[in-house]
Design a protein around this motif. Structure first.
Motif, PDB file in Angstrom:
ATOM      1  N   ALA A 352       0.800  -1.234   0.000  1.00 17.78           N
ATOM      2  CA  ALA A 352       0.000   0.000   0.000  1.00 17.78           C
ATOM      3  C   ALA A 352       0.830   1.281   0.000  1.00 17.78           C
ATOM      4  CB  ALA A 352      -0.983  -0.011   1.174  1.00 17.78           C
ATOM      5  N   PRO A 353       1.845   1.426   0.878  1.00 18.83           N
ATOM      6  CA  PRO A 353       2.625   2.677   0.850  1.00 18.83           C
ATOM      7  C   PRO A 353       3.382   2.878  -0.460  1.00 18.83           C
ATOM      8  CG  PRO A 353       2.985   1.462   2.894  1.00 18.83           C
ATOM      9  CD  PRO A 353       2.288   0.541   1.953  1.00 18.83           C
ATOM     10  N   LEU A 354       3.719   1.774  -1.155  1.00 19.96           N
ATOM     11  CA  LEU A 354       4.483   1.874  -2.394  1.00 19.96           C
ATOM     12  C   LEU A 354       3.589   2.200  -3.593  1.00 19.96           C
ATOM     13  CD1 LEU A 354       6.773  -1.284  -2.023  1.00 19.96           C
ATOM     14  CD2 LEU A 354       7.141   1.024  -1.112  1.00 19.96           C
ATOM     15  N   LEU A 355       2.289   2.015  -3.435  1.00 18.41           N
ATOM     16  CA  LEU A 355       1.366   2.234  -4.548  1.00 18.41           C
ATOM     17  C   LEU A 355       0.832   3.664  -4.583  1.00 18.41           C
ATOM     18  CD1 LEU A 355      -0.713  -1.075  -4.287  1.00 18.41           C
ATOM     19  CD2 LEU A 355       1.304  -0.627  -5.697  1.00 18.41           C
ATOM     20  N   ASP A 356       1.089   4.415  -3.538  1.00 18.87           N
ATOM     21  CA  ASP A 356       0.498   5.731  -3.342  1.00 18.87           C
ATOM     22  C   ASP A 356       1.556   6.802  -3.612  1.00 18.87           C
ATOM     23  OD1 ASP A 356      -1.552   7.376  -2.756  1.00 18.87           O
ATOM     24  OD2 ASP A 356      -1.700   6.877  -0.630  1.00 18.87           O
ATOM     25  N   ASP A 357       1.406   7.536  -4.691  1.00 16.25           N
ATOM     26  CA  ASP A 357       2.420   8.518  -5.091  1.00 16.25           C
ATOM     27  C   ASP A 357       2.185   9.859  -4.383  1.00 16.25           C
ATOM     28  OD1 ASP A 357       4.509   9.774  -6.311  1.00 16.25           O
ATOM     29  OD2 ASP A 357       3.580   9.901  -8.299  1.00 16.25           O
ATOM     30  N   ARG A 358       2.408   9.859  -3.068  1.00 14.94           N
ATOM     31  CA  ARG A 358       2.268  11.071  -2.271  1.00 14.94           C
ATOM     32  C   ARG A 358       2.984  10.867  -0.944  1.00 14.94           C
ATOM     33  NH1 ARG A 358      -1.864  10.497   1.701  1.00 14.94           N
ATOM     34  NH2 ARG A 358      -3.057   8.556   1.440  1.00 14.94           N
ATOM     35  N   VAL A 359       3.205  11.953  -0.241  1.00 11.98           N
ATOM     36  CA  VAL A 359       3.799  11.872   1.090  1.00 11.98           C
ATOM     37  C   VAL A 359       2.740  11.380   2.067  1.00 11.98           C
ATOM     38  CG1 VAL A 359       4.791  13.210   2.981  1.00 11.98           C
ATOM     39  CG2 VAL A 359       5.476  13.695   0.618  1.00 11.98           C
ATOM     40  N   ARG A 360       3.084  10.371   2.859  1.00 18.17           N
ATOM     41  CA  ARG A 360       2.137   9.779   3.794  1.00 18.17           C
ATOM     42  C   ARG A 360       2.894   8.979   4.842  1.00 18.17           C
ATOM     43  NH1 ARG A 360      -0.856   4.504   1.539  1.00 18.17           N
ATOM     44  NH2 ARG A 360      -0.345   3.837   3.656  1.00 18.17           N
ATOM     45  N   THR A 361       2.210   8.641   5.920  1.00 10.12           N
ATOM     46  CA  THR A 361       2.758   7.675   6.857  1.00 10.12           C
ATOM     47  C   THR A 361       2.502   6.276   6.297  1.00 10.12           C
ATOM     48  OG1 THR A 361       0.713   7.449   8.128  1.00 10.12           O
ATOM     49  CG2 THR A 361       2.258   9.192   8.819  1.00 10.12           C
ATOM     50  N   VAL A 362       3.184   5.283   6.848  1.00  7.84           N
ATOM     51  CA  VAL A 362       2.932   3.909   6.401  1.00  7.84           C
ATOM     52  C   VAL A 362       1.493   3.510   6.674  1.00  7.84           C
ATOM     53  CG1 VAL A 362       3.470   1.501   6.926  1.00  7.84           C
ATOM     54  CG2 VAL A 362       5.314   3.104   6.527  1.00  7.84           C
ATOM     55  N   ALA A 363       0.990   3.853   7.874  1.00 11.02           N
ATOM     56  CA  ALA A 363      -0.372   3.459   8.250  1.00 11.02           C
ATOM     57  C   ALA A 363      -1.425   4.352   7.621  1.00 11.02           C
ATOM     58  CB  ALA A 363      -0.510   3.488   9.770  1.00 11.02           C
ATOM     59  N   ASP A 364      -1.070   5.582   7.236  1.00  6.44           N
ATOM     60  CA  ASP A 364      -1.959   6.519   6.570  1.00  6.44           C
ATOM     61  C   ASP A 364      -3.272   6.720   7.336  1.00  6.44           C
ATOM     62  OD1 ASP A 364      -2.520   8.339   4.515  1.00  6.44           O
ATOM     63  OD2 ASP A 364      -3.695   6.857   3.417  1.00  6.44           O
ATOM     64  N   GLY A 365      -3.139   7.166   8.585  1.00  2.59           N
ATOM     65  CA  GLY A 365      -4.320   7.486   9.374  1.00  2.59           C
ATOM     66  C   GLY A 365      -4.876   6.341  10.190  1.00  2.59           C
ATOM     67  N   ILE A 366      -4.439   5.110   9.929  1.00  2.00           N
ATOM     68  CA  ILE A 366      -4.886   3.958  10.717  1.00  2.00           C
ATOM     69  C   ILE A 366      -4.032   3.881  11.968  1.00  2.00           C
ATOM     70  CG2 ILE A 366      -5.233   1.458  10.732  1.00  2.00           C
ATOM     71  CD1 ILE A 366      -5.351   1.593   7.674  1.00  2.00           C
ATOM     72  N   SER A 367      -4.643   3.618  13.127  1.00  2.00           N
ATOM     73  CA  SER A 367      -3.865   3.529  14.361  1.00  2.00           C
ATOM     74  C   SER A 367      -2.909   2.347  14.278  1.00  2.00           C
ATOM     75  CB  SER A 367      -4.790   3.350  15.570  1.00  2.00           C
ATOM     76  OG  SER A 367      -5.375   2.067  15.569  1.00  2.00           O
ATOM     77  N   PRO A 368      -1.720   2.474  14.866  1.00  3.34           N
ATOM     78  CA  PRO A 368      -0.760   1.362  14.813  1.00  3.34           C
ATOM     79  C   PRO A 368      -1.342   0.044  15.306  1.00  3.34           C
ATOM     80  CG  PRO A 368       0.314   3.336  15.620  1.00  3.34           C
ATOM     81  CD  PRO A 368      -1.146   3.660  15.530  1.00  3.34           C
ATOM     82  N   GLY A 369      -2.203   0.110  16.324  1.00  4.36           N
ATOM     83  CA  GLY A 369      -2.774  -1.119  16.866  1.00  4.36           C
ATOM     84  C   GLY A 369      -3.700  -1.820  15.897  1.00  4.36           C
ATOM     85  N   ALA A 370      -4.356  -1.042  15.019  1.00  7.06           N
ATOM     86  CA  ALA A 370      -5.298  -1.628  14.064  1.00  7.06           C
ATOM     87  C   ALA A 370      -4.642  -1.981  12.741  1.00  7.06           C
ATOM     88  CB  ALA A 370      -6.447  -0.650  13.821  1.00  7.06           C
ATOM     89  N   TYR A 371      -3.395  -1.516  12.545  1.00  6.84           N
ATOM     90  CA  TYR A 371      -2.726  -1.662  11.255  1.00  6.84           C
ATOM     91  C   TYR A 371      -2.527  -3.134  10.904  1.00  6.84           C
ATOM     92  CZ  TYR A 371       0.704  -0.709   7.561  1.00  6.84           C
ATOM     93  OH  TYR A 371       1.370  -0.631   6.361  1.00  6.84           O
ATOM     94  N   GLY A 372      -3.146  -3.574   9.832  1.00  2.19           N
ATOM     95  CA  GLY A 372      -2.997  -4.940   9.349  1.00  2.19           C
ATOM     96  C   GLY A 372      -3.963  -5.938   9.940  1.00  2.19           C
ATOM     97  N   ARG A 373      -4.657  -5.576  11.019  1.00  2.00           N
ATOM     98  CA  ARG A 373      -5.551  -6.554  11.654  1.00  2.00           C
ATOM     99  C   ARG A 373      -6.741  -6.891  10.763  1.00  2.00           C
ATOM    100  NH1 ARG A 373      -5.666  -4.610  18.019  1.00  2.00           N
ATOM    101  NH2 ARG A 373      -3.455  -5.029  18.426  1.00  2.00           N
ATOM    102  N   ARG A 374      -7.315  -5.864  10.128  1.00  2.00           N
ATOM    103  CA  ARG A 374      -8.463  -6.111   9.256  1.00  2.00           C
ATOM    104  C   ARG A 374      -8.063  -7.042   8.119  1.00  2.00           C
ATOM    105  NH1 ARG A 374     -10.390  -1.093   5.875  1.00  2.00           N
ATOM    106  NH2 ARG A 374      -8.335  -1.551   4.986  1.00  2.00           N
ATOM    107  N   GLU A 375      -6.928  -6.773   7.492  1.00  4.20           N
ATOM    108  CA  GLU A 375      -6.477  -7.597   6.370  1.00  4.20           C
ATOM    109  C   GLU A 375      -6.168  -9.023   6.818  1.00  4.20           C
ATOM    110  OE1 GLU A 375      -5.903  -3.369   5.368  1.00  4.20           O
ATOM    111  OE2 GLU A 375      -5.400  -4.613   7.091  1.00  4.20           O
TER     112      GLU A 375
END
Length: 448
Positions: A352-375
């Motif tokens: 996801a971070p590599l597909l987005d051509d803009r400055v962003r955080t890795v999580a992009d607004g998702i809390s670190p605790g929730a990052y990847g859990r849904r997927e």
């Protein structure tokens, strides 16, 4: 009477099995007592009890705890804080042990081979501990000394891991983990071989020789053995020291980490497979990255790396045939449409971070605790319905390293254009060119 090596190994494995059971049972007993007698601070006491039990056991179980601690908010704060200590401050062995082990590796006159040697370890980790030393010419040295009986510990813990994975296969047919276990076993056994690690260190030292912002310690073969590794000491601060730094500094740390991990993969087909927070340090102001610990270096076939690049380009273009080609290059078999859909969930999360051509955080607004859990939940549910899938060996540490690196970026809160960084690492990429560079680089350090 002559000793029987096979009997010694079996005895070591039995003893390890007993220590694991006793250590974890002791921690469990402490949990109960803490809940009963000191409920107010039970979590803090329980976290310390678990850290102490794992620290005494050393070996693979402790490495698992270190991996858990790298992912922000995965564990309760007290547990994460205590387990993070295991990365750079695990319980150490004492001076008498060090003298015996050093004599066993370098002979009874080992002390004379150093200008200075500190018997108190500077750091202690899962498979060994590191001491400060000084060469006769004045150079500062780091001396990594392996704990005794680690081979028995590895084999015992691997036996228990196979048993656990076997039970999982009986409970669910969604994922066949046999290749996963085989890969973990191969990498752990490799990590015990300090001659191999010295060669991997030399590989990275040569690769980054022209850079003035990424340092790799030089090994000292004359002061090293299969279970003792002496290298240059590199001064620096750990990643945690930069969490509260200004954004520009945190971004510089993240950029150096990205380049230290990705560019060796895309240029010579190797990754640093253990990117936990204790394996990096930085000079003051984050001007230079020190890349440390080369026990878990994974060399990939050029076709696998080609699959990494192919998948990136296919996801950018919405090219399903390209996705399939990438998964096949990684070793996935029997690619049905349903399996492609499941693999795509995880691929789009990792990329996801590599597909987005803009400055962003890795999580992009998702809390670190929730990052990847849904997927992860979506993948599990889909595989329960549409599986099974066999995870290819090469995929295991690639995935682990990518997640570990992402965790470091989450800790930093870095904001970068990750796509531009990745595309810069792909300049001039081709599988044939990578194959030539890889063969030459490995041959140069004796890994070919």
């Amino acid at each position: 009477m002559e000793r029987d090596p096979e009997r010694d190994r079996l005895s070591g494995r039995v003893a390890r099995f007993a220590r694991v059971g006793a250590g974890l049972s002791g921690a469990a007993a402490s949990f109960g007592a803490n809940a009963l007698f000191s409920p107010g601070d039970a979590e803090a006491r329980n976290a310390r009890a678990l850290k102490e039990a794992l620290g005494r056991l050393k070996g693979p179980l402790m490495k698992v705890a270190q991996m858990f601690a790298t992912v922000p908010d995965l564990l309760p704060p007290q547990f994460a804080a205590e387990l993070t200590e295991l990365q750079t401050n695990a319980p150490a062995m004492g001076p008498a042990f060090v003298r015996r082990r050093m004599a066993a590796e370098l002979g009874p006159g080992w002390r004379d081979r150093f200008g200075d040697f500190d018997l108190t370890p500077a750091a202690a980790a899962s498979l060994g501990q590191v001491h400060r030393g000084r060469a006769h010419d004045g150079r500062a040295l780091a001396v990594k000394l392996q704990y005794p009986e680690m081979q028995s510990a590895i084999e015992s813990d691997l036996g228990q891991l196979r048993a656990v994975m076997g039970l999982i296969r009986q409970m669910t047919s969604a994922v066949d983990t046999r290749e996963v276990v085989a890969e973990i076993a191969a990498r752990l056994r490799e990590e015990l071989d300090y001659v191999h690690e010295a060669r991997a260190m030399a590989l990275y030292e040569a690769y980054f020789a022209d850079r003035d912002d990424i340092d790799v310690p030089a090994p000292h073969p004359e002061l090293s053995t299969g279970r003792l590794l002496t290298m240059d000491w590199l001064e620096g601060q750990g990643l945690a020291a930069f969490k509260s730094a200004d954004l520009e500094t945190r971004n510089r740390v993240a950029r150096l980490l990205f380049e230290a991990w990705w560019t060796p993969l895309t240029h010579i087909g190797v990754i640093h497979g253990d990117p936990h927070l204790g394996n990096y340090s930085f000079t003051e102001g984050a001007g230079r990255l020190n890349l440390l610990d080369f026990g878990c270096i994974r060399v990939f076939p050029p076709a696998f790396v080609g699959g990494v690049v192919t998948l990136f380009r296919a996801l950018c273009a919405g090219d399903r045939a390209g996705e399939a080609a990438a998964y096949r290059a990684w070793g996935f078999k029997d690619l049905t449409d349903d399996l492609m859909d499941v693999l795509g969930i995880w691929a789009r999360f990792i990329y996801a971070p590599l597909l987005d051509d803009r400055v962003r955080t890795v999580a992009d607004g998702i809390s670190p605790g929730a990052y990847g859990r849904r997927e992860a939940f979506q993948v599990k549910r889909a595989l329960d319905e549409k599986g099974p899938v066999t995870i290819p060996r090469e995929f295991v540490f690639m995935d682990r390293a990518a997640i570990g690196l992402g965790a470091a970026f989450l800790h930093l809160g870095a904001e970068l254009n990750w796509r531009r960084l990745f595309e810069a690492s792909l300049e001039g990429f081709s599988e044939d060119a990578l194959a030539e560079r890889q063969a030459s680089a490995l041959r140069e350090v004796g890994l070919g």
